[in-house]
Scaffold this motif. Structure first.
Motif, PDB file in Angstrom:
ATOM      1  N   PRO A 140      19.714  70.141  70.419  1.00 20.15           N
ATOM      2  CA  PRO A 140      18.874  70.233  71.620  1.00 20.15           C
ATOM      3  C   PRO A 140      19.140  69.125  72.645  1.00 20.15           C
ATOM      4  CG  PRO A 140      17.540  69.740  69.666  1.00 20.15           C
ATOM      5  CD  PRO A 140      18.932  69.989  69.202  1.00 20.15           C
ATOM      6  N   ASP A 141      19.558  67.948  72.207  1.00 23.37           N
ATOM      7  CA  ASP A 141      19.829  66.849  73.147  1.00 23.37           C
ATOM      8  C   ASP A 141      21.108  67.055  73.935  1.00 23.37           C
ATOM      9  OD1 ASP A 141      17.553  65.624  72.250  1.00 23.37           O
ATOM     10  OD2 ASP A 141      18.580  64.148  71.009  1.00 23.37           O
ATOM     11  N   VAL A 142      22.041  67.815  73.376  1.00 19.96           N
ATOM     12  CA  VAL A 142      23.308  68.068  74.064  1.00 19.96           C
ATOM     13  C   VAL A 142      23.067  69.137  75.117  1.00 19.96           C
ATOM     14  CG1 VAL A 142      25.656  68.967  73.810  1.00 19.96           C
ATOM     15  CG2 VAL A 142      24.724  67.399  72.093  1.00 19.96           C
ATOM     16  N   LYS A 143      23.381  68.801  76.359  1.00 19.48           N
ATOM     17  CA  LYS A 143      23.137  69.724  77.467  1.00 19.48           C
ATOM     18  C   LYS A 143      24.405  70.419  77.952  1.00 19.48           C
ATOM     19  CE  LYS A 143      18.892  68.589  77.308  1.00 19.48           C
ATOM     20  NZ  LYS A 143      18.072  69.391  76.421  1.00 19.48           N
ATOM     21  N   GLY A 144      25.578  69.828  77.678  1.00 18.78           N
ATOM     22  CA  GLY A 144      26.842  70.422  78.083  1.00 18.78           C
ATOM     23  C   GLY A 144      27.980  69.803  77.293  1.00 18.78           C
ATOM     24  N   LEU A 175      30.349  79.315  78.321  1.00 16.98           N
ATOM     25  CA  LEU A 175      29.087  78.953  77.667  1.00 16.98           C
ATOM     26  C   LEU A 175      29.200  79.134  76.169  1.00 16.98           C
ATOM     27  CD1 LEU A 175      26.498  80.881  79.897  1.00 16.98           C
ATOM     28  CD2 LEU A 175      26.855  78.415  79.892  1.00 16.98           C
ATOM     29  N   LEU A 176      28.544  78.250  75.424  1.00 15.10           N
ATOM     30  CA  LEU A 176      28.364  78.409  73.978  1.00 15.10           C
ATOM     31  C   LEU A 176      26.901  78.099  73.681  1.00 15.10           C
ATOM     32  CD1 LEU A 176      31.373  76.766  72.085  1.00 15.10           C
ATOM     33  CD2 LEU A 176      30.596  79.120  71.907  1.00 15.10           C
ATOM     34  N   HIS A 177      26.218  79.019  73.057  1.00 15.40           N
ATOM     35  CA  HIS A 177      24.793  78.859  72.759  1.00 15.40           C
ATOM     36  C   HIS A 177      24.011  78.456  74.013  1.00 15.40           C
ATOM     37  CE1 HIS A 177      25.753  79.396  68.575  1.00 15.40           C
ATOM     38  NE2 HIS A 177      26.577  78.366  68.604  1.00 15.40           N
ATOM     39  N   GLY A 178      24.413  79.025  75.147  1.00 18.46           N
ATOM     40  CA  GLY A 178      23.731  78.772  76.399  1.00 18.46           C
ATOM     41  C   GLY A 178      24.060  77.444  77.061  1.00 18.46           C
ATOM     42  N   LYS A 179      24.971  76.678  76.488  1.00 22.07           N
ATOM     43  CA  LYS A 179      25.351  75.380  77.045  1.00 22.07           C
ATOM     44  C   LYS A 179      26.691  75.517  77.764  1.00 22.07           C
ATOM     45  CE  LYS A 179      21.957  73.374  74.659  1.00 22.07           C
ATOM     46  NZ  LYS A 179      21.977  72.461  73.553  1.00 22.07           N
ATOM     47  N   PRO A 180      26.811  74.948  78.974  1.00 20.60           N
ATOM     48  CA  PRO A 180      28.072  75.066  79.712  1.00 20.60           C
ATOM     49  C   PRO A 180      29.189  74.251  79.072  1.00 20.60           C
ATOM     50  CG  PRO A 180      26.554  73.634  80.888  1.00 20.60           C
ATOM     51  CD  PRO A 180      25.811  74.196  79.712  1.00 20.60           C
ATOM     52  N   ILE A 181      30.388  74.828  79.138  1.00 20.39           N
ATOM     53  CA  ILE A 181      31.587  74.140  78.671  1.00 20.39           C
ATOM     54  C   ILE A 181      32.533  73.992  79.858  1.00 20.39           C
ATOM     55  CG2 ILE A 181      33.590  74.204  77.148  1.00 20.39           C
ATOM     56  CD1 ILE A 181      31.990  75.870  75.236  1.00 20.39           C
ATOM     57  N   ALA A 182      32.966  72.775  80.082  1.00 17.71           N
ATOM     58  CA  ALA A 182      33.947  72.493  81.126  1.00 17.71           C
ATOM     59  C   ALA A 182      35.226  72.026  80.444  1.00 17.71           C
ATOM     60  CB  ALA A 182      33.430  71.427  82.080  1.00 17.71           C
TER      61      ALA A 182
END
Length: 129
Positions: A93-97, A114-121
């Motif tokens: 939960p603390d990881v936002k991206g 996206l992975l599990h709703g978190k953006p990947i750059a």
């Protein structure tokens, strides 16, 4: 550094910053060390190998605009293994991206935005010994 208003912007800012440099590396550890040197001069608050759990220890954790972005460095490995690892990070939960940094374009190909709703750059870290 630009003030980030959303987590996608924060992850992209970190990735673009890392992509703006050339790195001399022959091993993954060499590339990690080069990225560490760059991140320490970046203006971002950064930690190296901060444990999320006993199993999950991303290479770097960066505070970008108040968002916790993890940076994972890879130079080899099957994409499915890399995605599994990034997916574990994204579940925290603390990881936002997430930023995946690699000197190999082929490793970055096929990574979803996206992975599990978190953006990947993605950060292409050019250069090699």
């Amino acid at each position: 550094m630009v003030v980030c208003t959303d987590v996608g912007d924060a992850a992209r800012e970190v990735a673009e910053y890392l992509s703006g440099f050339s790195y001399l590396w022959s091993t993954e550890r060499d590339l990690q060390d080069g990225i560490w040197d760059i991140l320490q001069r970046s203006g971002f608050a950064v930690q190296r190998e901060l444990a999320l759990t006993r199993r999950d220890r991303p290479d770097f954790t960066v505070d970008a605009g108040g968002f916790k972005i993890v940076v994972e460095v890879k130079i080899a490995g099957p994409l499915n293994t890399v995605l599994r690892q990034l997916g574990r990070y994204a579940e925290h939960p603390d990881v936002k991206g997430i930023v995946l940094a690699s000197g190999k374009r082929t490793l970055l190909a096929g990574v979803p935005p996206l992975l599990h709703g978190k953006p990947i750059a993605l950060a292409l870290t050019a250069g090699r010994l």
